[in-house]
Design an enzyme around this catalytic site. Structure first.
Site, PDB file in Angstrom:
ATOM      1  CB  SER A  67      26.507  36.347  33.273  1.00  0.00           C
ATOM      2  OG  SER A  67      25.170  36.190  32.555  1.00  0.00           O
ATOM      3  CE  LYS A  70      24.826  39.123  31.152  1.00  0.00           C
ATOM      4  NZ  LYS A  70      23.797  38.422  31.581  1.00  0.00           N
ATOM      5  CE1 TYR A 192      23.613  39.373  27.379  1.00  0.00           C
ATOM      6  CE2 TYR A 192      22.189  37.638  26.494  1.00  0.00           C
ATOM      7  CZ  TYR A 192      22.809  38.278  27.497  1.00  0.00           C
ATOM      8  OH  TYR A 192      22.811  37.881  28.919  1.00  0.00           O
ATOM      9  CE1 TYR A 243      23.650  37.998  36.961  1.00  0.00           C
ATOM     10  CE2 TYR A 243      23.815  35.636  37.934  1.00  0.00           C
ATOM     11  CZ  TYR A 243      23.953  36.580  36.996  1.00  0.00           C
ATOM     12  OH  TYR A 243      24.872  36.499  35.743  1.00  0.00           O
ATOM     13  CB  VAL A 261      24.151  30.311  33.538  1.00  0.00           C
ATOM     14  CG1 VAL A 261      23.031  31.245  34.642  1.00  0.00           C
ATOM     15  CG2 VAL A 261      23.890  30.506  32.181  1.00  0.00           C
TER      16      VAL A 261
HETATM   17  N1  GLN Z   1      23.224  33.605  28.362  1.00  0.00           N
HETATM   18  C1  GLN Z   1      22.850  33.668  29.527  1.00  0.00           C
HETATM   19  C2  GLN Z   1      21.268  34.533  29.411  1.00  0.00           C
HETATM   20  O1  GLN Z   1      21.268  35.236  28.577  1.00  0.00           O
HETATM   21  C3  GLN Z   1      23.641  34.278  30.490  1.00  0.00           C
HETATM   22  C4  GLN Z   1      22.937  34.444  31.912  1.00  0.00           C
HETATM   23  C5  GLN Z   1      23.911  34.304  33.035  1.00  0.00           C
HETATM   24  O2  GLN Z   1      24.903  33.732  32.821  1.00  0.00           O
HETATM   25  N2  GLN Z   1      23.404  34.391  34.056  1.00  0.00           N
HETATM   26  O3  GLN Z   1      20.415  34.048  29.981  1.00  0.00           O
END
Ligand code: GLN
Length: 307
Positions: A67, A70, A192, A243, A261
């Site tokens: 993420s 993003k 994605y 988050y 993550v």
């Molecule tokens: N690829 C992970 C997902 O889509 C990314 C989530 C994350 O890093 N918080 O669930």
């Protein structure tokens, strides 16, 4: 503090402290390809505005950016279409887990912010619609900003994400039903998952985030974002980048930050430097335990913070 501060002593102190942490969390296991990462790994890098990088531990080891990407897709879309993006995605903390579906129906398919999965899917859909190759464009951008042409997508992680991607597929289809995803959902999901599966090191990601500390200026001196847009991205990172732990992160670290993550977190000291820390053990909200602790210690020891 002088602008050409040597960050190595503070990084070494932090690495030593991290070595004594009693609990370093657990790697993400809902994406099986990430589950085998070793929570004992730890790396941290600080890049100054000129692209000089200081690092400690595993700071040159590539890991799954997840993420963290993003932030970069958001910046690329803002650079292309500016304010129009905010008709499709909000900029309020969600207070819910990053992959939650629960607010989307109440809020007519408009995700709370660009850093939860639903919001990031909208951003990637925009990047795909506007440019035709969202993941490719992101990868080129990260290669250029980090100066590392070797950055690549890990195809094993892509396959693992796709095989376990029902929740992201549900989010994308649901938003498509509101007209907030406009391209084909399978194409969006492919881009994605490729985006999330880019591997980069702390050094690479600290350098790649440099435009956020340079008020929108890229590594080659050209402008990606206006000063005001760079401020906006940093503000959304501060309020939404970790988050449902964003309040605690702001309290402890006091910097705009974005986690993934894979165990990485980037953070920005506007006008001064960027940081990236990596350790794969996560807390229950999906943020690296050692990573948050290391950033907390960094801002405490150096006094560098936006507050
Ligand atoms: N690829 C992970 C997902 O889509 C990314 C989530 C994350 O890093 N918080 O669930």
């Amino acid at each position: 503090m002088s602008q050409d501060q040597d960050f190595r002593p503070v990084l070494e102190q932090i690495a030593e402290e991290i070595g004594t942490l009693p609990d370093r969390g657990r790697p993400a296991d809902y994406i099986p390809a990430l589950a085998c990462a070793d929570p004992g790994r730890f790396g941290m890098a600080v890049a100054d505005l000129d692209g000089h990088v200081y690092g400690v531990g595993d700071w040159r080891t590539p890991f799954s950016a997840q993420s963290i990407t993003k932030v970069f897709t958001l910046a690329l879309v803002l650079a292309k279409e500016g304010e129009a993006l905010w008709d499709r995605v909000g900029r309020e903390p969600s207070g819910n887990p990053f992959n939650s579906l629960v607010q989307l129906e109440y809020e007519n398919g408009i995700p709370r912010n660009p850093f939860i999965n639903a919001g990031a899917l909208v951003v990637t859909d925009r990047l795909q619609t506007l440019g035709g190759d969202a993941a490719g464009e992101l990868l080129s951008f990260l290669r250029a900003e980090s100066g590392n042409p070797g950055l690549a997508v890990n195809t094993e992680v892509v396959a693992s994400e796709s095989a376990h991607g029902d929740r992201n597929a549900a989010l994308a289809h649901f938003m498509a039903s509101y007209g907030n995803v406009t391209g084909p959902v399978p194409v969006l999901l492919e881009h994605y998952f490729r985006q999330c599966s880019i591997e980069a090191s702390c050094e690479d990601l600290a350098l790649a985030a440099g435009f956020l500390a340079r008020h929108g200026i890229r590594a080659d001196g050209s402008r990606l974002l206006s000063r005001s847009q760079a401020k906006q991205v940093n503000a959304v990172m501060l309020t939404c980048g970790t988050y449902d732990a964003a309040g605690d992160f702001a309290y402890r670290v006091g910097l705009p930050g974005k986690s993934g993550v894979g165990g990485g977190i980037i953070a920005v000291v506007p006008g001064r430097c960027t940081l990236c820390v990596w350790s794969p053990g996560l807390d229950r909200r999906g943020n690296s335990v050692a990573g948050v602790t290391a950033l907390d210690r960094f801002t405490t020891l150096t006094g560098l913070s936006v507050f």
